[in-house]
Design an enzyme around this catalytic site. Structure first.
Site, short mmCIF file in Angstrom:
data_model
loop_
_atom_site.label_atom_id
_atom_site.label_comp_id
_atom_site.label_asym_id
_atom_site.label_seq_id
_atom_site.Cartn_x
_atom_site.Cartn_y
_atom_site.Cartn_z
N GLU A 185 0.83 -1.22 0.00
CA GLU A 185 0.00 0.00 0.00
C GLU A 185 0.86 1.27 0.00
O GLU A 185 0.53 2.26 -0.65
CB GLU A 185 -0.92 -0.02 1.24
N GLY B 153 12.52 15.18 3.48
CA GLY B 153 12.41 13.71 3.38
C GLY B 153 11.42 13.26 2.33
O GLY B 153 10.92 12.14 2.38
N LYS C 204 4.61 4.23 -10.13
CA LYS C 204 3.35 4.26 -9.38
C LYS C 204 2.14 4.10 -10.30
O LYS C 204 1.19 3.40 -9.96
CB LYS C 204 3.26 5.56 -8.58
N GLY D 176 7.05 11.22 2.64
CA GLY D 176 7.44 11.50 4.02
C GLY D 176 7.37 10.26 4.89
O GLY D 176 6.69 9.29 4.56
N1 HSE Z 1 9.96 10.38 -3.59
C1 HSE Z 1 8.58 10.04 -3.49
C2 HSE Z 1 7.76 11.26 -3.80
C3 HSE Z 1 8.29 9.51 -2.12
O1 HSE Z 1 8.31 12.36 -3.85
O2 HSE Z 1 6.57 11.15 -4.00
C4 HSE Z 1 7.04 8.71 -1.99
O3 HSE Z 1 6.98 7.61 -2.85
#
Ligand code: HSE
EC number: 1.1.1.3
Length: 428
Positions: free
Chosen positions: A132, A190, A208, A305
């Site tokens: 998830e 982060g 994704k 994050g």
């Molecule tokens: N580096 C990814 C982003 C972190 O900025 O969305 C979460 O997958």
């Protein structure tokens, strides 16, 4: 006898690994209400960095530099893989599943490259592989797609799936910040991947949207056929012009089920200001799901994050433990589907072309586009009259391949200095 203590091993103590530990510790009582009478024990933590800073010093007792040691520990029931990247993550996941352990991960890259193979192995071993946190961190979109939205075939998913680029574009647009400064901030917070090029160049969003497409359309697809492009070429100038025209620029991931094939792609896009995704700002992600009689559904939440991702890892752990004594296979059907070649996809376009400022230029450019059957919605000259000026064109729906062919010809015209920007436009 049913197992009451469920031992967890975590591989990789970066942002997400540490977020997971923090949630498991701080919310222990609340989490264990859901799995009563079972209990969760953090058994082993691994990271290759010997000096990994752990906030709770007691955790050094269960710390090791060897991921192998954790995966081979017969007492561990669930492996949390938060190393990221392809290898060694993939091999460790396969090894864990082969030895009968459940695996939870946030690793979108591993799933995009080897997801079907890993799910097959999980099924053979009657264990779960849950992910998830791999898409849109804090938004439970995979659960919604696979458990809740099961009554109608879905038609379309549109998503802002990368928090880092959304943060950068928002800062450039709302605060006039430079790209570099905004990127640095998103790294400090982060949000960015260890290698931020994965965010900037669209690779993260590509992984994704592959995952969401596979789950939403129950599709077996080849990710190598998905077109993706990042935000490197987006300038403050285009952000400003787009705003004047009533649009905001976002890195958009799109997946449409056309019936015979799937149109899946990632690229920057002009989104009308009244679109559901237009106001998803900062590190937030947004996902619009279309299809069925439930109308358009929009999900939004923190897409990057430690704690948003950690919270979804923990919810997968809870899911596994709740069903611990009755294995159920969550992913049992994927149908082979073709991905439409990018050159055959359609969008309206925003084009910015730098030309010599003299009579007849527009007519020359327009005739090239007309021959390629690309028609204009509007044409606006930008900036002061001078030697050269920028012209912004908005087109009607046009075929990607035709637009690219027209642009190649236009670039060769003597009156054209440069094709500055080609950005696709999204309709409501
Ligand atoms: N580096 C990814 C982003 C972190 O900025 O969305 C979460 O997958």
């Amino acid at each position: 006898m049913k197992k009451e203590i469920i031992n967890i091993g975590i591989l990789g103590l970066g942002t997400v690994g540490q977020g997971t530990i923090k949630i498991l510790q701080e919310n222990k009582e609340f989490i264990e209400q859901k799995i009563y009478p079972k209990k969760i024990v953090l058994k082993k933590l691994a990271d290759k960095d010997k000096d990994k800073i752990l906030l709770d010093k007691n955790l050094y007792k269960i710390f090791t530099n060897s991921a192998q040691e954790v995966v081979a520990d017969p007492e561990i029931d669930i492996i949390v893989e938060t190393i990221g990247g392809f290898e060694p993550a993939k091999s460790l996941i396969m090894q864990a599943l082969n030895s009968g352990k459940h695996v939870v991960t946030a690793n979108k890259e591993v799933i995009a490259k080897a997801g079907y193979e890993i799910l097959d192995l999980a099924r053979e071993n009657k264990v779960n592989f849950l992910f998830e946190a791999s898409v849109a961190s804090g938004i439970p979109i995979i659960g919604a797609l696979s458990n809740s939205l099961t009554s109608y075939k879905l038609k379309e998913i549109m998503g802002i799936l990368n928090g880092t680029t959304n943060y950068i574009l928002t800062k450039m647009s709302e605060e006039g910040k430079d790209y570099e400064e905004a990127l640095k901030e998103s790294q400090e917070k982060g949000y960015a991947e260890a290698d931020p090029r994965k965010d900037i160049d669209g690779f993260d969003a590509f992984n994704k949207i592959f995952i969401l497409s596979a789950i939403a359309f129950r599709a077996k697809i080849d990710p190598n056929n998905i077109y993706y492009e990042g935000i490197r070429n987006i300038s403050k100038l285009d952000i400003g012009y787009a705003r004047e025209l009533g649009y905001t620029i976002k890195l958009l991931a799109l997946a449409r089920n056309t019936g015979p094939d799937l149109d899946i792609r990632v690229h920057p896009a002009l989104i009308p200001k009244r679109h559901a995704l237009a106001n998803i700002g900062g590190a937030y992600n947004g996902i619009l799901v279309r299809g069925g009689e439930f109308g358009d559904l929009t999900f939004s939440g923190l897409g990057a994050g430690a704690l948003p991702a950690g919270s979804m890892i923990v919810s997968d752990i809870v899911d596994i433990i709740k069903n611990y004594d009755n294995y159920n296979n969550r992913y049992n059907y994927f149908e082979k589907k073709k991905i439409r070649d990018f050159s055959q996809t359609y969008s309206p376009y925003y084009l910015r072309i730098r030309v010599k400022d003299r009579p007849g230029v527009l007519a020359e450019i327009a005739s090239v586009f007309a021959r390629k059957k690309v028609s204009f919605l509007s044409v606006i000259q930008k900036g002061e009259a001078g030697e050269v000026v920028d012209i912004v064109f908005l087109t009607h729906q046009a075929k990607e391949g035709s637009v690219q062919e027209a642009l190649k010809e236009v670039a060769r015209l003597e009156c054209v200095e440069k094709i500055c920007s080609t950005i696709r436009v999204v309709e409501i």
